[in-house]
Design an enzyme around this catalytic site. Structure first.
Site, mmCIF file in Angstrom:
data_model
loop_
_atom_site.group_PDB
_atom_site.id
_atom_site.type_symbol
_atom_site.label_atom_id
_atom_site.label_comp_id
_atom_site.label_asym_id
_atom_site.label_seq_id
_atom_site.Cartn_x
_atom_site.Cartn_y
_atom_site.Cartn_z
ATOM 1 N N LYS A 75 9.958 77.962 -56.413
ATOM 2 C CA LYS A 75 9.541 77.168 -57.576
ATOM 3 C C LYS A 75 9.949 75.722 -57.333
ATOM 4 C CE LYS A 75 10.665 75.266 -61.200
ATOM 5 N NZ LYS A 75 9.827 74.083 -61.340
ATOM 6 N N GLY A 77 19.760 71.243 -57.681
ATOM 7 C CA GLY A 77 19.347 70.410 -58.805
ATOM 8 C C GLY A 77 20.548 69.961 -59.608
ATOM 9 N N SER A 78 20.342 69.748 -60.887
ATOM 10 C CA SER A 78 21.400 69.166 -61.722
ATOM 11 C C SER A 78 22.443 70.218 -62.112
ATOM 12 C CB SER A 78 20.767 68.595 -62.992
ATOM 13 O OG SER A 78 20.158 69.639 -63.725
ATOM 14 N N VAL A 122 21.299 72.429 -65.317
ATOM 15 C CA VAL A 122 20.379 73.543 -65.036
ATOM 16 C C VAL A 122 21.077 74.587 -64.159
ATOM 17 C CG1 VAL A 122 18.200 74.198 -63.951
ATOM 18 C CG2 VAL A 122 18.310 72.130 -65.343
ATOM 19 N N GLY A 123 21.884 74.123 -63.224
ATOM 20 C CA GLY A 123 22.621 75.055 -62.362
ATOM 21 C C GLY A 123 23.494 75.989 -63.194
ATOM 22 N N GLU A 145 23.546 74.111 -55.382
ATOM 23 C CA GLU A 145 23.905 72.801 -54.823
ATOM 24 C C GLU A 145 23.529 71.766 -55.880
ATOM 25 O OE1 GLU A 145 25.646 71.874 -52.455
ATOM 26 O OE2 GLU A 145 25.833 73.806 -51.448
ATOM 27 N N CYS A 179 21.520 63.270 -53.413
ATOM 28 C CA CYS A 179 22.762 63.861 -53.933
ATOM 29 C C CYS A 179 23.966 63.354 -53.155
ATOM 30 C CB CYS A 179 22.686 65.372 -53.899
ATOM 31 S SG CYS A 179 22.215 65.993 -52.296
ATOM 32 N N GLN A 201 13.849 59.358 -65.202
ATOM 33 C CA GLN A 201 14.855 58.883 -64.260
ATOM 34 C C GLN A 201 15.087 57.372 -64.434
ATOM 35 O OE1 GLN A 201 16.062 61.495 -62.744
ATOM 36 N NE2 GLN A 201 17.721 60.256 -61.895
ATOM 37 N N GLU A 243 27.190 61.311 -62.610
ATOM 38 C CA GLU A 243 26.116 61.101 -61.634
ATOM 39 C C GLU A 243 24.968 60.344 -62.307
ATOM 40 O OE1 GLU A 243 23.506 64.333 -60.343
ATOM 41 O OE2 GLU A 243 23.873 63.680 -58.290
HETATM 42 P P1 NDP Z 1 16.842 69.581 -62.265
HETATM 43 O O1 NDP Z 1 18.078 70.399 -62.389
HETATM 44 O O2 NDP Z 1 16.288 68.956 -63.472
HETATM 45 O O3 NDP Z 1 15.659 70.479 -61.657
HETATM 46 C C1 NDP Z 1 15.819 71.189 -60.452
HETATM 47 C C2 NDP Z 1 14.849 72.347 -60.431
HETATM 48 O O4 NDP Z 1 15.220 73.288 -61.447
HETATM 49 C C3 NDP Z 1 13.404 71.951 -60.737
HETATM 50 O O5 NDP Z 1 12.541 72.755 -59.973
HETATM 51 C C4 NDP Z 1 13.280 72.292 -62.213
HETATM 52 O O6 NDP Z 1 11.958 72.512 -62.645
HETATM 53 C C5 NDP Z 1 14.083 73.578 -62.255
HETATM 54 N N1 NDP Z 1 14.523 73.961 -63.596
HETATM 55 C C6 NDP Z 1 14.660 73.197 -64.701
HETATM 56 N N2 NDP Z 1 15.110 73.959 -65.743
HETATM 57 C C7 NDP Z 1 15.249 75.226 -65.264
HETATM 58 C C8 NDP Z 1 15.688 76.442 -65.840
HETATM 59 N N3 NDP Z 1 16.072 76.536 -67.104
HETATM 60 N N4 NDP Z 1 15.700 77.556 -65.054
HETATM 61 C C9 NDP Z 1 15.317 77.477 -63.750
HETATM 62 N N5 NDP Z 1 14.907 76.340 -63.159
HETATM 63 C C10 NDP Z 1 14.880 75.227 -63.899
HETATM 64 O O7 NDP Z 1 17.134 68.516 -61.102
HETATM 65 P P2 NDP Z 1 16.179 67.376 -60.553
HETATM 66 O O8 NDP Z 1 14.904 67.964 -60.033
HETATM 67 O O9 NDP Z 1 16.092 66.296 -61.580
HETATM 68 O O10 NDP Z 1 16.996 66.853 -59.287
HETATM 69 C C11 NDP Z 1 18.042 65.954 -59.392
HETATM 70 C C12 NDP Z 1 19.371 66.668 -59.307
HETATM 71 O O11 NDP Z 1 19.419 67.442 -58.116
HETATM 72 C C13 NDP Z 1 20.548 65.733 -59.223
HETATM 73 O O12 NDP Z 1 21.565 66.162 -60.085
HETATM 74 C C14 NDP Z 1 21.011 65.865 -57.772
HETATM 75 O O13 NDP Z 1 22.353 65.600 -57.557
HETATM 76 C C15 NDP Z 1 20.664 67.266 -57.464
HETATM 77 N N6 NDP Z 1 20.525 67.452 -56.023
HETATM 78 C C16 NDP Z 1 21.518 68.095 -55.353
HETATM 79 C C17 NDP Z 1 21.450 68.254 -53.984
HETATM 80 C C18 NDP Z 1 22.505 69.005 -53.265
HETATM 81 O O14 NDP Z 1 22.224 69.531 -52.204
HETATM 82 N N7 NDP Z 1 23.716 69.082 -53.785
HETATM 83 C C19 NDP Z 1 20.321 67.717 -53.205
HETATM 84 C C20 NDP Z 1 19.331 67.083 -54.022
HETATM 85 C C21 NDP Z 1 19.440 66.960 -55.378
HETATM 86 P P3 NDP Z 1 11.133 71.335 -63.401
HETATM 87 O O15 NDP Z 1 10.997 70.254 -62.415
HETATM 88 O O16 NDP Z 1 9.864 71.998 -63.756
HETATM 89 O O17 NDP Z 1 11.969 70.945 -64.588
#
Ligand code: NDP
Length: 479
Positions: A171, A224-225, A228-229, A246, A280, A327, A381
């Site tokens: 996804k 991701g964030s 959400v994590g 991550e 990140c 953003q 962040e």
């Molecule tokens: P988000 O957490 O907003 O989204 C990440 C993914 O999760 C997207 O595909 C999103 O879908 C999906 N998502 C959102 N809500 C849910 C849910 N309830 N259940 C399951 N999946 C969900 O992060 P961003 O895309 O805004 O990315 C930025 C973040 O990612 C920053 O915090 C950054 O630090 C982190 N990051 C970490 C890295 C690492 O390796 N540590 C590397 C790169 C980024 P949708 O887009 O449809 O909302």
């Protein structure tokens, strides 16, 4: 053309669609994607479950061969894919090319794991008993990716999962689904059997639950964030799934008094503002020993002012746009907060709206001095081009400040003193440490991931990426 979801080997359109728009020019639609529903997600998880036994029993080198073929196909499309990535995510064309190449390398690296998949052989305590352990795939794995490395992150989850014999549902982030769709397309063209790789785009808020609750789901790998994590973790753990997260960072670069200040300034500006700070591992705090504070700040301001903000397709652009309105608002909100909390804005921080910037989400890279470690810009962040400069009394104070946040992803030190460099490597709370380099810029052959609030579970990339995607099966044979 609409980009469909891939479910059980069929490209499936949807009743509704998502527009993937160029953040440098919102008028341009880069791709239209079927907006997946929870039913699509459930069907994709089911299809992955049905495909699992045959894929898992295929010889691992043959699984690796599909990754090699996909890498070849992508290799012939680097220019097209790079330009698409710049247009969907905003990063500059050279950055996008680097990312596409990295995805190709990742597919090749893990393709090679098909011929290794290292197990363990140990002498038994018993006579005439052969004892060994094998890596076995888990089953169906859900992969959830962010928009900032729309190709590489998908590649570094897909490749180890697949070569180990798992089947997957990917996804992608709604803000940039095209680059990962291209990888999936290449895997299909490379001969991936139906149902082994499934792709469902659409809002995470509605698809996430269906993925975690999907029939036979075994593990979730998420980048991701933190917010959400945490949500994914709570739900997935209740279902006893294996989880890898991550997440965010607040990465420091410590500049010591003996550092080469020109080099330090170049690395800090690169670490902070490359990819518009949307990494990140980006540097978001510089912690400077007091003795060189003034000299470093002068260099940082000069280098930051010299950066060219613009469309990532234009040669000479250093900093592209923020990925979307949300953003951009986050970045501008933190700039305002930094000023309100008493930090000194040395340069940047302004939205650029006059032509040619009026069609995109452009913001000038911002530098803050006189930052107190308790301020929001020193703790949270931002994920954009905002850099906070903090002063340290000495080396120990710098390490204390560097460790004084919830996150622990990457960290850098600039020094000519080997003893201090090694001391920093030992004491810093981070999963990735660099010396006399930017805090960002990692390679796929080594483990990647953080500590503290940044990460949960085994690391990604490198040979140990297989740890998340496999279970051990231990065997004792009397002969
Ligand atoms: P988000 O957490 O907003 O989204 C990440 C993914 O999760 C997207 O595909 C999103 O879908 C999906 N998502 C959102 N809500 C849910 C849910 N309830 N259940 C399951 N999946 C969900 O992060 P961003 O895309 O805004 O990315 C930025 C973040 O990612 C920053 O915090 C950054 O630090 C982190 N990051 C970490 C890295 C690492 O390796 N540590 C590397 C790169 C980024 P949708 O887009 O449809 O909302």
């Amino acid at each position: 053309m609409t980009h469909g979801n891939l479910i059980g080997g069929r490209w499936v359109d949807g009743a509704e669609h998502i527009e993937d728009r160029n953040p440098a020019d919102r008028e341009e639609v880069v791709g239209v994607f079927a907006r997946g529903t929870p039913d699509d997600m459930t069907a994709a998880v089911r299809a992955a479950g049905e495909a699992f036994p045959a894929w898992a029993s295929l010889a691992a080198p043959a699984r690796g061969a599909v990754l090699f073929r996909a890498a070849e196909l992508l290799d012939g499309r680097v220019e097209q894919l790079s330009s698409e990535m710049t247009r969907e995510e905003g990063k500059t064309l050279p950055e996008a090319r680097g990312e596409v190449r990295r995805s190709i390398n990742i597919l090749r690296y893990f393709g090679g794991e098909g011929a290794r998949l290292p197990g363990l052989l140990a002498p038994s305590e018993r006579d005439r008993v052969l004892a060994y352990a094998l890596r076995k795939p888990l089953g169906v794995v859900g992969l959830v990716t962010p928009w900032n490395f729309p190709s590489a992150i998908a590649a570094w989850k897909l490749a180890p999962a697949l070569v180990a014999g798992n089947t997957v549902v990917l996804k992608p982030a709604s803000a940039a689904p095209l680059s990962s769709w291209r990888i999936v397309e290449a895997l299909v063209e490379a001969g991936m059997p139906d149902g082994v790789v499934n792709f469902v785009a659409g809002p995470g808020s509605t698809l996430g639950e269906a993925m975690i609750d999907g029939p036979g789901m075994r593990a979730i790998s998420f980048t991701g964030s933190c917010e959400v994590g945490a949500e994914i973790y709570d739900r997935a753990v209740r279902r006893r799934l294996r989880v890898q997260l991550e997440m965010g960072g607040k990465n420091p670069t410590v500049v010591l008094a003996d550092a080469d200040l020109d080099r330090a300034a170049a690395d800090v500006v690169n670490g902070a503002f490359a990819s518009t700070g949307q990494k990140c591992t980006a540097t978001s705090r510089v912690i400077v020993e007091r003795a060189v504070h003034g000299a470093l700040v002068e260099r940082l301001v000069a280098r930051t002012r010299a950066l060219t903000v613009g469309n990532g397709l234009d040669p000479g652009t250093d900093v592209g746009p923020a990925v979307d309105q949300h953003q951009l608002d986050t970045v501008l909100g933190y700039v305002e907060r930094g000023v309100r909390e008493g930090a000194t804005l040395l340069c940047g921080g302004r939205r650029l709206q006059e032509p040619p910037f009026d069609r995109g989400f452009f913001v000038e890279p911002a530098l803050f001095a006189n930052v107190d470690p308790r301020m929001a810009i020193a703790q949270e962040e931002i994920f954009g081009p905002v850099l906070a400069i903090l002063e340290a009394d000495d080396f120990d104070d710098a390490v204390r400040l560097a460790n004084g946040v919830a996150f622990g992803l990457s960290a850098a030190v600039q020094t000519r003193d080997l003893s201090k460099a090694l001391d920093f490597v030992s004491r810093i709370e981070a999963g990735l440490v660099t010396v006399n380099l930017p805090s960002a810029g990692v390679e796929y052959q080594l483990p990647f991931g953080g500590t503290k609030a940044s990460s949960v579970g085994p690391k990604e990339q490198g040979p140990h990426a297989l740890d998340f995607y496999t279970d051990w099966k231990t065997v004792y044979i009397r002969y």
